[in-house]
Design an enzyme around this catalytic site. Structure first.
Site, PDB file in Angstrom:
ATOM      1  N   LYS A 292     -71.813  28.545 -59.143  1.00 15.43           N
ATOM      2  CA  LYS A 292     -72.325  29.891 -59.434  1.00 15.43           C
ATOM      3  C   LYS A 292     -71.459  30.536 -60.507  1.00 15.43           C
ATOM      4  O   LYS A 292     -70.220  30.550 -60.395  1.00 15.43           O
ATOM      5  CB  LYS A 292     -72.237  30.714 -58.148  1.00 15.43           C
ATOM      6  CG  LYS A 292     -73.361  31.658 -57.908  1.00 15.43           C
ATOM      7  CD  LYS A 292     -73.178  32.225 -56.504  1.00 15.43           C
ATOM      8  CE  LYS A 292     -74.161  33.285 -56.181  1.00 15.43           C
ATOM      9  NZ  LYS A 292     -73.739  34.007 -54.978  1.00 15.43           N
TER      10      LYS A 292
HETATM   11  C1  E4P Z   1     -76.160  36.170 -54.065  1.00 13.16           C
HETATM   12  O1  E4P Z   1     -76.051  34.977 -54.185  1.00 13.16           O
HETATM   13  C2  E4P Z   1     -75.089  37.077 -53.630  1.00 13.16           C
HETATM   14  O2  E4P Z   1     -74.150  36.358 -52.879  1.00 13.16           O
HETATM   15  C3  E4P Z   1     -75.594  38.163 -52.710  1.00 13.16           C
HETATM   16  O3  E4P Z   1     -76.973  38.072 -52.491  1.00 13.16           O
HETATM   17  C4  E4P Z   1     -75.066  39.508 -52.988  1.00 13.16           C
HETATM   18  O4  E4P Z   1     -75.612  40.413 -52.059  1.00 13.16           O
HETATM   19  P1  E4P Z   1     -75.019  41.855 -51.793  1.00 13.16           P
HETATM   20  O5  E4P Z   1     -75.536  42.778 -52.839  1.00 13.16           O
HETATM   21  O6  E4P Z   1     -75.543  42.209 -50.434  1.00 13.16           O
HETATM   22  O7  E4P Z   1     -73.525  41.742 -51.822  1.00 13.16           O
END
Ligand code: E4P
Length: 223
Positions: free
Chosen positions: A92
């Site tokens: 990522k």
């Molecule tokens: C996506 O891969 C992220 O890890 C995640 O969805 C972030 O979500 P949040 O806005 O609840 O932190």
């Protein structure tokens, strides 16, 4: 639409994996830090490697692991290290200039990249052009600032279709079950959500009530 857990917690993965509907997981530095802090463990490379490897085994599908480097060269090195942990690891990367450069290089090496922190359709287009395998628009964080996370997802899915881009769209930053329904209706390939939302997908008071009544009626006549 596939369903992923957005967590680094092994117990949550273990429990939901038993349902037979879990296709993958996504993590980020906040989720990993939270997990290690909760266990009172200091985060080391060996600890992270073994944690991610276990996560992959439990999930049995793609697991996104995010780099923490901010420069392309360092992102590539960290991405290679993460990808070497397990064949299911997806690297990522943040959707920045450095992230795009790293995405291009890692993707050319055959390493799958999930471009994260996407808040506009043009960021998604750039990430797709850089060779990303997955795009992660953040629905909840867009809604948090009174914009429309659903509209962002709609645009990205449509661009993917009309431009015929070989990329999968992950509806991320899911906050509630309605986001999941919306993502499915809009044609997202994947929705990644916290454990609480995953559990809430299944719950319905009429299901509980209906089952209770069936059992009570059955108890009256059963031999
Ligand atoms: C996506 O891969 C992220 O890890 C995640 O969805 C972030 O979500 P949040 O806005 O609840 O932190």
């Amino acid at each position: 639409m596939e369903l992923y857990l957005d967590t680094a917690n092994l117990e949550e993965i273990r429990e939901i994996a038993l349902w037979g509907v879990l296709s993958g997981a996504t993590t980020n530095p906040t989720l990993v830090a939270k997990e290690f802090a909760a266990r009172g463990e200091r985060l080391t490379w060996d600890g992270l490697r073994s944690h991610l490897a276990t996560l992959c085994e439990l999930v049995g599908g793609p697991v996104s692991a995010e780099v923490t480097a901010l420069e392309a060269e360092a992102m590539v090195a960290e991405g290679r290290r993460l990808a070497a942990i397990h064949p299911q690891i997806v690297v990522k990367l943040p959707t920045t200039e450095e992230g795009l450069r790293a995405c291009k290089r890692l993707s050319a090496e055959g390493i799958k990249v999930n471009m994260t922190l996407i808040f506009s359709a043009n960021q998604a287009l750039l990430a797709a052009r850089a060779g990303a395998a997955y795009l992660s628009p953040f629905l909840g964080r867009v809604d948090d600032i009174s914009w429309d996370g659903g509209e962002l997802l709609r645009e990205i899915v449509e661009i993917r279709e009309v431009q015929d881009l070989p990329v999968r769209v992950i509806a991320a930053s899911i906050r509630h079950p309605r986001h999941v329904t919306e993502a499915a209706l809009l044609g997202a390939d994947i929705a990644t959500m916290p454990y609480g939302v995953f559990k809430a997908l299944l719950k319905h008071p009429l299901t509980d009530l209906g089952l209770k009544r069936f059992m009570e009626d059955w108890d009256k006549v059963k031999p």
